[in-house]
Design an enzyme around this catalytic site. Structure first.
Site: not given
Ligand code: PAP
Length: 326
Positions: A67, A69-70, A72, A134, A156, A164, A289-290
């Site tokens: 959670k 930014g993986t 991304w 991870h 983060r 998140s 929400k990102g």
């Molecule tokens: P994971 O560990 O399950 O792969 P991960 O991608 O690390 O999850 O984190 C998800 C968070 O990244 C979410 O944050 P939020 O809950 O605060 O909204 C998700 O919205 C955010 N996220 C996913 N894609 C992007 C992106 N392209 N740019 C910025 N934030 C993103």
């Protein structure tokens, strides 16, 4: 004589019985394995990965605490590294595949019976191979630590990571969390009890390594990428020894990659709006929400005090800190 599979199952059972166990926030249990809380459904894969994975010098590892930014960073790294192979941003694999499908998790690859098949699949992958993980730095395979492969790590602000994770876990395991309040989940989080936690140990492991071997580990923060993504696209390319040429810069390739991987673009792609990962959760749950600072909508004053104190205690003196965005 026991079959190889039977022997492996027996050894895993013996290993699990020997490890401290906690109830996770999600449906599975967590086991304290090599000083981190490993989700029960990851143990086999992590164990096999450590035994069998052979890193190549050209490998790129995208590492993160969940959670942070993986999704991304996987998209950014894939498009930076493969920009000669996939130079059209109107017809790019990221438009039809989720970044987790393009950049597989090392933690999962070996969650299988036929290790030999996996090894031959891995050795035939197009180079440079890009993987996600991870797993904390000290538990990466020796081969990753000793090869010349590169690790790009993202972390983060723990306030936002916690929120998140909490919301994600509630979506994918709604039934198992009904007895755990957000305050109780934060108690566990502050004690380090969360998949791949403690969070601080995870971040500090990579942080220290990025200082000791800056050519091996690049340490990034989600918030910094949000503030100036073009700068970090350039930075990642330089770190991975594939800097942008002047021609690429003047043709706007950096901006094209930033746009392709932006939250708004990825969230609204059909491939990310519908469908599930194999036997797992809906892809849309990866895009919420990102934003930076959404935690203010969830934390009570007591929760703010609890997490602030814990972070101060765990991170003080390390040089690693996070801005408060409230
Ligand atoms: P994971 O560990 O399950 O792969 P991960 O991608 O690390 O999850 O984190 C998800 C968070 O990244 C979410 O944050 P939020 O809950 O605060 O909204 C998700 O919205 C955010 N996220 C996913 N894609 C992007 C992106 N392209 N740019 C910025 N934030 C993103």
């Amino acid at each position: 004589m026991a079959s190889t599979q039977g022997l492996q199952a027996y050894e895993e059972e013996k290993l699990l019985l020997s490890l401290p166990k906690e109830r996770g926030w999600a449906a599975h249990h967590l086991y304290l394995f090599q000083d981190f809380w490993c989700p029960s459904n990851f143990i086999e894969g992590v164990n096999n990965f450590q035994k069998h994975f052979q890193s190549k010098d050209s490998d790129v590892i995208v590492s993160s605490f969940p959670k942070s930014g993986t999704t991304w960073l996987k998209a950014l790294t894939f498009s930076i590294v493969n920009r000669k192979r996939f130079s059209s941003f109107d017809n790019h694999p990221l438009l039809t595949s989720n970044s987790h499908d393009l950049v597989p998790y090392l933690d999962f690859i070996f969650h299988c019976d036929n290790i030999q098949n996996k090894l031959s699949y891995l050795s035939n992958m197009t180079e440079p191979r890009i993987f996600g993980t991870h797993i904390p730095f000290p538990s990466l395979s020796k081969s990753i630590q000793e090869s010349n492969c590169k690790i790009v790590y993202i972390c983060r602000n723990p306030f936002d990571t916690f929120v998140s994770f909490w919301i994600f876990a509630n979506k994918i395991y709604p039934d198992s969390l009904d007895k755990l309040t957000m305050e109780e989940a934060l108690e566990k989080y502050c004690k380090g009890i969360i998949g791949f936690g403690p969070t601080w140990e995870h971040m500090l492991g990579y942080w220290k390594e990025s200082i000791a071997t800056p050519n091996k580990v690049l340490f990034l923060k989600y918030e910094e990428l949000k503030e100036d993504i073009n700068f970090y696209v350039k930075r990642v390319a330089e770190f991975l020894d594939c800097p942008f040429t002047e021609e690429e810069e003047s043709n706007g390739v950096i901006e094209s990659i930033s746009n392709l991987c932006s939250f708004e673009k990825m969230k609204n792609l059909e491939v990310n709006k519908s469908g599930t990962f194999d036997r797992s959760f809906e892809k849309k749950y990866l895009f919420r929400k990102g934003e930076i600072g959404d935690w203010v909508n969830y934390f009570s004053p007591a929760m703010i005090e609890k997490l602030s104190k814990t972070m101060e205690e765990k991170l003080s003196g390390s040089g690693l800190s996070f801005k408060t965005y409230s």
